[in-house]
Design a protein around this motif. Structure first.
Motif, PDB file in Angstrom:
ATOM      1  N   ALA A 130       0.818  -1.223   0.000  1.00  0.00           N
ATOM      2  CA  ALA A 130       0.000   0.000   0.000  1.00  0.00           C
ATOM      3  C   ALA A 130       0.848   1.267   0.000  1.00  0.00           C
ATOM      4  CB  ALA A 130      -0.937  -0.009   1.212  1.00  0.00           C
ATOM      5  N   TRP A 131       2.021   1.231   0.623  1.00  0.00           N
ATOM      6  CA  TRP A 131       2.853   2.437   0.704  1.00  0.00           C
ATOM      7  C   TRP A 131       3.336   2.911  -0.663  1.00  0.00           C
ATOM      8  CZ3 TRP A 131       7.970   2.440  -0.924  1.00  0.00           C
ATOM      9  CH2 TRP A 131       8.567   1.179  -1.117  1.00  0.00           C
ATOM     10  N   MET A 132       3.357   1.990  -1.657  1.00  0.00           N
ATOM     11  CA  MET A 132       3.824   2.359  -2.994  1.00  0.00           C
ATOM     12  C   MET A 132       2.744   3.027  -3.838  1.00  0.00           C
ATOM     13  SD  MET A 132       6.322  -0.756  -4.234  1.00  0.00           S
ATOM     14  CE  MET A 132       5.487  -2.160  -3.503  1.00  0.00           C
ATOM     15  N   MET A 133       1.485   2.800  -3.510  1.00  0.00           N
ATOM     16  CA  MET A 133       0.385   3.250  -4.366  1.00  0.00           C
ATOM     17  C   MET A 133       0.356   4.761  -4.620  1.00  0.00           C
ATOM     18  SD  MET A 133      -0.864   0.558  -5.448  1.00  0.00           S
ATOM     19  CE  MET A 133      -0.676  -1.171  -5.022  1.00  0.00           C
ATOM     20  N   PRO A 134       0.575   5.628  -3.617  1.00  0.00           N
ATOM     21  CA  PRO A 134       0.561   7.076  -3.897  1.00  0.00           C
ATOM     22  C   PRO A 134       1.583   7.473  -4.968  1.00  0.00           C
ATOM     23  CG  PRO A 134       0.430   6.695  -1.536  1.00  0.00           C
ATOM     24  CD  PRO A 134       0.733   5.373  -2.165  1.00  0.00           C
ATOM     25  N   TYR A 135       2.725   6.797  -4.986  1.00  0.00           N
ATOM     26  CA  TYR A 135       3.740   7.098  -5.995  1.00  0.00           C
ATOM     27  C   TYR A 135       3.308   6.591  -7.369  1.00  0.00           C
ATOM     28  CZ  TYR A 135       6.703   7.809  -1.874  1.00  0.00           C
ATOM     29  OH  TYR A 135       7.218   8.255  -0.676  1.00  0.00           O
ATOM     30  N   LEU A 136       2.745   5.393  -7.408  1.00  0.00           N
ATOM     31  CA  LEU A 136       2.342   4.794  -8.679  1.00  0.00           C
ATOM     32  C   LEU A 136       1.109   5.463  -9.272  1.00  0.00           C
ATOM     33  CD1 LEU A 136       2.872   1.010  -7.795  1.00  0.00           C
ATOM     34  CD2 LEU A 136       4.508   2.624  -8.783  1.00  0.00           C
ATOM     35  N   LEU A 137       0.314   6.113  -8.414  1.00  0.00           N
ATOM     36  CA  LEU A 137      -0.892   6.815  -8.878  1.00  0.00           C
ATOM     37  C   LEU A 137      -0.597   8.214  -9.403  1.00  0.00           C
ATOM     38  CD1 LEU A 137      -3.376   5.731  -6.058  1.00  0.00           C
ATOM     39  CD2 LEU A 137      -3.735   5.364  -8.513  1.00  0.00           C
ATOM     40  N   ASN A 138       0.641   8.651  -9.290  1.00  0.00           N
ATOM     41  CA  ASN A 138       1.027   9.971  -9.803  1.00  0.00           C
ATOM     42  C   ASN A 138       0.666  10.060 -11.292  1.00  0.00           C
ATOM     43  OD1 ASN A 138       2.565  12.159 -10.964  1.00  0.00           O
ATOM     44  ND2 ASN A 138       3.868  12.118  -9.156  1.00  0.00           N
ATOM     45  N   PRO A 139      -0.070  11.073 -11.705  1.00  0.00           N
ATOM     46  CA  PRO A 139      -0.506  11.173 -13.105  1.00  0.00           C
ATOM     47  C   PRO A 139       0.646  11.308 -14.101  1.00  0.00           C
ATOM     48  CG  PRO A 139      -0.970  13.200 -11.905  1.00  0.00           C
ATOM     49  CD  PRO A 139      -0.588  12.186 -10.881  1.00  0.00           C
ATOM     50  N   HIS A 140       1.823  11.661 -13.621  1.00  0.00           N
ATOM     51  CA  HIS A 140       2.972  11.809 -14.509  1.00  0.00           C
ATOM     52  C   HIS A 140       3.736  10.496 -14.728  1.00  0.00           C
ATOM     53  CE1 HIS A 140       2.557  16.121 -14.743  1.00  0.00           C
ATOM     54  NE2 HIS A 140       2.585  16.235 -13.424  1.00  0.00           N
ATOM     55  N   VAL A 141       3.301   9.435 -14.060  1.00  0.00           N
ATOM     56  CA  VAL A 141       3.967   8.141 -14.237  1.00  0.00           C
ATOM     57  C   VAL A 141       3.671   7.608 -15.637  1.00  0.00           C
ATOM     58  CG1 VAL A 141       4.022   5.721 -13.517  1.00  0.00           C
ATOM     59  CG2 VAL A 141       4.007   7.534 -11.800  1.00  0.00           C
ATOM     60  N   ALA A 142       4.747   7.372 -16.409  1.00  0.00           N
ATOM     61  CA  ALA A 142       4.604   6.916 -17.792  1.00  0.00           C
ATOM     62  C   ALA A 142       4.894   5.434 -17.949  1.00  0.00           C
ATOM     63  CB  ALA A 142       5.540   7.722 -18.695  1.00  0.00           C
ATOM     64  N   GLY A 143       5.516   4.830 -16.945  1.00  0.00           N
ATOM     65  CA  GLY A 143       5.838   3.417 -17.050  1.00  0.00           C
ATOM     66  C   GLY A 143       6.224   2.838 -15.702  1.00  0.00           C
ATOM     67  N   ILE A 144       5.916   1.556 -15.508  1.00  0.00           N
ATOM     68  CA  ILE A 144       6.224   0.863 -14.254  1.00  0.00           C
ATOM     69  C   ILE A 144       6.823  -0.494 -14.586  1.00  0.00           C
ATOM     70  CG2 ILE A 144       5.285  -0.092 -12.107  1.00  0.00           C
ATOM     71  CD1 ILE A 144       2.898   1.881 -12.478  1.00  0.00           C
ATOM     72  N   ILE A 145       7.947  -0.809 -13.975  1.00  0.00           N
ATOM     73  CA  ILE A 145       8.579  -2.106 -14.182  1.00  0.00           C
ATOM     74  C   ILE A 145       8.739  -2.791 -12.825  1.00  0.00           C
ATOM     75  CG2 ILE A 145      10.893  -1.054 -14.145  1.00  0.00           C
ATOM     76  CD1 ILE A 145      11.768  -3.294 -16.085  1.00  0.00           C
ATOM     77  N   ILE A 146       8.372  -4.069 -12.774  1.00  0.00           N
ATOM     78  CA  ILE A 146       8.411  -4.828 -11.522  1.00  0.00           C
ATOM     79  C   ILE A 146       9.202  -6.106 -11.739  1.00  0.00           C
ATOM     80  CG2 ILE A 146       7.063  -5.805  -9.637  1.00  0.00           C
ATOM     81  CD1 ILE A 146       4.607  -4.335 -10.799  1.00  0.00           C
ATOM     82  N   ASP A 147      10.215  -6.327 -10.949  1.00  0.00           N
ATOM     83  CA  ASP A 147      11.015  -7.548 -11.036  1.00  0.00           C
ATOM     84  C   ASP A 147      10.963  -8.294  -9.709  1.00  0.00           C
ATOM     85  OD1 ASP A 147      12.750  -9.449 -12.164  1.00  0.00           O
ATOM     86  OD2 ASP A 147      14.479  -8.499 -11.209  1.00  0.00           O
ATOM     87  N   GLY A 148      10.811  -9.597  -9.792  1.00  0.00           N
ATOM     88  CA  GLY A 148      10.761 -10.419  -8.584  1.00  0.00           C
ATOM     89  C   GLY A 148       9.520 -11.275  -8.563  1.00  0.00           C
ATOM     90  N   ALA A 149       9.684 -12.568  -8.863  1.00  0.00           N
ATOM     91  CA  ALA A 149       8.538 -13.466  -8.942  1.00  0.00           C
ATOM     92  C   ALA A 149       7.813 -13.604  -7.612  1.00  0.00           C
ATOM     93  CB  ALA A 149       8.988 -14.852  -9.422  1.00  0.00           C
ATOM     94  N   ASN A 150       8.494 -13.235  -6.520  1.00  0.00           N
ATOM     95  CA  ASN A 150       7.884 -13.362  -5.200  1.00  0.00           C
ATOM     96  C   ASN A 150       6.938 -12.219  -4.848  1.00  0.00           C
ATOM     97  OD1 ASN A 150      10.244 -11.769  -5.226  1.00  0.00           O
ATOM     98  ND2 ASN A 150      10.481 -11.916  -3.023  1.00  0.00           N
ATOM     99  N   GLY A 151       6.687 -11.318  -5.810  1.00  0.00           N
ATOM    100  CA  GLY A 151       5.792 -10.218  -5.469  1.00  0.00           C
ATOM    101  C   GLY A 151       5.169  -9.491  -6.638  1.00  0.00           C
ATOM    102  N   GLN A 152       5.696  -9.696  -7.855  1.00  0.00           N
ATOM    103  CA  GLN A 152       5.251  -8.871  -8.982  1.00  0.00           C
ATOM    104  C   GLN A 152       3.782  -9.109  -9.363  1.00  0.00           C
ATOM    105  OE1 GLN A 152       7.407 -11.725 -12.373  1.00  0.00           O
ATOM    106  NE2 GLN A 152       8.020  -9.608 -12.156  1.00  0.00           N
TER     107      GLN A 152
END
Length: 227
Positions: free
Chosen positions: A102-124
């Motif tokens: 949940a702590w990451m959501m405010p950053y990921l919801l930023n309207p200026h975010v153009a791309g998100i990359i997630i690595d790690g099979a234990n959480g992606q």
């Protein structure tokens, strides 16, 4: 301890001092706070410090997320391409996975975010589902092995050529200047591993993933309509 007994002062004064750090370690007992074996030296990293950064009016922010293998942590970082072509990177945080996402959501919801990359099979996969539930329409990138190899190589090349800029974060400097290569695949690919006890390499991994996504993103072309 042997000075004046089996080692004369004249011999010490006459020794080769081309490597001042090594001389100070061997003869003067210098205790350095960074590791000389690091793939990225402290000096190389500090050359990239930006005292001031002029952000674009409408920045395109790329977020990198890494779920660590060796620890139960997840790290978040961001990258933005600046007007001069360089890329500014910043580590946002590294937290235990037991705290949730949940702590990451405010950053990921930023309207200026153009791309998100997630690595790690234990959480992606879990994070991707939570992003959907939070209303994030941007589909995250799940990098393949080839992407990881390319990201590490591009990042180190960018560090050595001065393309990257950062804001002198102590936590990021600590891990960046205390890492060494680890082999990935059989064709010379590499990643990073920490050589400092207690330092989590996932913080650097998140930064380089954000950098790679930013550096390889296609620029939006303005559509011109003629009547």
């Amino acid at each position: 301890p042997s000075l004046g007994l089996i080692l004369s002062e004249r011999s010490v004064r006459g020794e080769n001092r081309e490597d001042n750090v090594d001389y100070n370690i061997q003869r003067l007992g210098l205790w350095i706070t960074y590791n000389q074996r690091s793939a990225i030296s402290r000096e190389e990293w500090r050359k990239l410090i930006a005292e001031t950064v002029s952000m674009p009016e409408k920045p395109r922010i790329y977020m990198g997320i890494k779920y660590a293998k060796g620890t139960s942590n997840v790290s978040l970082a961001a990258a933005v391409k600046l007007a001069d072509g360089s890329i500014f990177v910043e580590a946002i945080d590294c937290r235990p996975t037991r705290e949730g996402n949940a702590w990451m959501m405010p950053y990921l919801l930023n309207p200026h975010v153009a791309g998100i990359i997630i690595d790690g099979a234990n959480g992606q996969t879990i994070l991707a589902d939570e992003m959907k539930q939070a209303g994030i329409k941007k589909k995250p990138v799940f990098p393949k092995v080839g992407d990881i190899i390319e990201a590490n190589s591009m990042f180190e090349t960018a560090v050595l050529s001065g393309i990257i800029k950062h804001s002198d974060q102590p936590s990021l400097e600590q891990i960046a200047s205390n890492c060494e290569h680890r082999s990935i695949g059989s064709n010379g690919g590499f990643g990073y591993v920490s050589i400092l006890v207690g330092a989590d390499i996932s913080l650097l991994d998140a930064v380089l993933l954000a950098y790679w996504l930013c550096a390889t993103a296609k620029e939006k072309k303005k559509q011109i309509i003629n009547y």
